[in-house]
Design an enzyme around this catalytic site. Sequence first.
Site, mmCIF file in Angstrom:
data_model
loop_
_atom_site.group_PDB
_atom_site.id
_atom_site.type_symbol
_atom_site.label_atom_id
_atom_site.label_comp_id
_atom_site.label_asym_id
_atom_site.label_seq_id
_atom_site.Cartn_x
_atom_site.Cartn_y
_atom_site.Cartn_z
ATOM 1 N N CYS A 87 -19.700 -18.538 -1.219
ATOM 2 C CA CYS A 87 -18.440 -18.677 -0.454
ATOM 3 C C CYS A 87 -18.306 -17.574 0.580
ATOM 4 O O CYS A 87 -18.002 -17.837 1.751
ATOM 5 C CB CYS A 87 -17.238 -18.690 -1.391
ATOM 6 N N HIS A 111 -9.961 -19.751 -0.885
ATOM 7 C CA HIS A 111 -10.456 -19.929 -2.247
ATOM 8 C C HIS A 111 -9.354 -20.581 -3.083
ATOM 9 O O HIS A 111 -8.203 -20.153 -3.032
ATOM 10 C CB HIS A 111 -10.787 -18.563 -2.875
ATOM 11 N N GLU A 133 -8.305 -15.844 2.276
ATOM 12 C CA GLU A 133 -9.233 -14.717 2.342
ATOM 13 C C GLU A 133 -9.086 -13.983 3.673
ATOM 14 O O GLU A 133 -9.096 -14.598 4.732
ATOM 15 C CB GLU A 133 -10.684 -15.203 2.161
#
Length: 236
Positions: free
Chosen positions: A155, A179, A92
């Site tokens: 998250c 993720h 990410e």
Amino acid sequence: MTMATTPTQARTLLLTFFGPFPGVPVNPTVALAEGAQRLLTRMRPDLNVITRELPVSYDGSSTALRAALQEVQPDALISLGVAVGRDVVSLEQVTINLDSAGIEDNDGDQRCDEPIAPGGQEAYFSSLPVRASFERLRAAGEPVEISYTAGTYVCNHVFYEGQRISRELGLSIPAGFVHVPATCADGEKTTEDTGMTAHRDAGGVVRDEQGIPQLPESTVVRIIAEVASDTLPAVN
Ligand code: PCA
């Protein structure tokens, strides 16, 4: 008084993971964090890997993350979460100051367009070496991507709070989020129901017919360990 005389200073990685939440009865990040810790112990004996479960709760995760950062005083923070429906491991790149999801967290809290930190910075970029790890792992044929949304559920919340709270505590450390897709035991890709539901807000990709993509657990463990190793390279 005796001073510690270890030749190389062991550095500490805090690796967080999550348990179950609505639509995900078994969270693969539990086993992945443990697997990555085990692999890193062999790969990088100079690193001390501490794993911590965070509750799938907006408020609860902030409290638990702050406590863990204060206690562990890590040299790097990597948080793991599952994004059901994605088919590769997502490094990410960015987190936004927004909680907004169609599902409740595990405390029954449902949020719609609420800032994580009112008046706080609108976004943070990951301070992990996202591009470099991605290029290296892709060149090695690993199933990875750079992702520009971690969703707007817990998250993303934890990714944002890792950045915000580490700064607040004066910890100037690389911090970021990975993720992972649903996983399967090695060589046992199943076509049957995984018992999981993809949620778009939780970084998921909703597919109609193809079922939920899975990667072998050992592949994902290896990728997590490699990202950790890139984040805290060996010093001699
Ligand atoms: N995935 C969720 C929260 C916990 C997890 O493992 C998410 O992507 O927001």
